[in-house]
Design an enzyme around this catalytic site. Sequence first.
Site, PDB file in Angstrom:
ATOM      1  N   ASN A 296       0.879  -1.162   0.000  1.00  0.00           N
ATOM      2  CA  ASN A 296       0.000   0.000   0.000  1.00  0.00           C
ATOM      3  C   ASN A 296       0.920   1.217   0.000  1.00  0.00           C
ATOM      4  O   ASN A 296       1.523   1.541   1.024  1.00  0.00           O
ATOM      5  CB  ASN A 296      -0.896  -0.013   1.242  1.00  0.00           C
TER       6      ASN A 296
ATOM      7  N   GLN B 105      -2.028   2.964   2.788  1.00  0.00           N
ATOM      8  CA  GLN B 105      -0.860   2.870   3.678  1.00  0.00           C
ATOM      9  C   GLN B 105      -1.162   3.564   5.005  1.00  0.00           C
ATOM     10  O   GLN B 105      -1.563   4.727   5.034  1.00  0.00           O
ATOM     11  CB  GLN B 105       0.358   3.535   3.020  1.00  0.00           C
TER      12      GLN B 105
ATOM     13  N   HIS C 258       6.760  -0.970   3.301  1.00  0.00           N
ATOM     14  CA  HIS C 258       6.675  -2.390   3.672  1.00  0.00           C
ATOM     15  C   HIS C 258       5.851  -3.161   2.656  1.00  0.00           C
ATOM     16  O   HIS C 258       4.895  -2.640   2.100  1.00  0.00           O
ATOM     17  CB  HIS C 258       6.067  -2.561   5.067  1.00  0.00           C
TER      18      HIS C 258
ATOM     19  N   HIS D 194       3.497  -6.570   2.003  1.00  0.00           N
ATOM     20  CA  HIS D 194       2.669  -7.582   2.657  1.00  0.00           C
ATOM     21  C   HIS D 194       2.820  -8.886   1.877  1.00  0.00           C
ATOM     22  O   HIS D 194       2.708  -8.886   0.649  1.00  0.00           O
ATOM     23  CB  HIS D 194       1.189  -7.195   2.615  1.00  0.00           C
TER      24      HIS D 194
END
Length: 133
Positions: free
Chosen positions: A85, A92, A98, A100
């Site tokens: 995201n 986000q 990051h 997922h």
Amino acid sequence: MSCIFCKIVAGEISNYTVYEDANMLAFLDVHPCSKGHTVIVPKKHVENLSAMDGELWNTTLAGVQQALKKVYTALKPDGVNIGINDGEAAGQTVPHVHWHIIPRYKGDAGGSVHSIIRSKESFDVSAVAKMFS
Ligand code: 5GP
Ligand code: ZN
């Protein structure tokens, strides 16, 4: 330091580590979408994808690959969705880049990446293509 993922990297907040190397840390998401939902972060604080240089892209993707191997070996899912995201508009919530890794299991009734958004607007793909030239 206010970033929650930096705190996890620094060991100030505990985590269930899935994979770690010099540059990357992968750990189980505290609110998993499926069994083994893993988040993988660069140890260096970078807010979003646009702020990543080429070297960080390379180390990050190498880490994602290693974390993915761990997930497949430990949990033997039938598939995975990997996503990011990037930006508030994309969902986000933690401003530290990051990935997922969301393991998928036959019959889990989840959707595909295509189910993230199905715009009600219709687009002329050839007109959009011209925007790239
Ligand atoms: P985002 O919505 O920014 O793409 O995803 C952030 C993710 O981080 C969420 O899935 C959320 O559950 C997870 N998360 C937030 N805080 C923590 C935490 O303290 N520990 C762990 N393990 N996961 C967290
Ligand atoms: Zn951070």
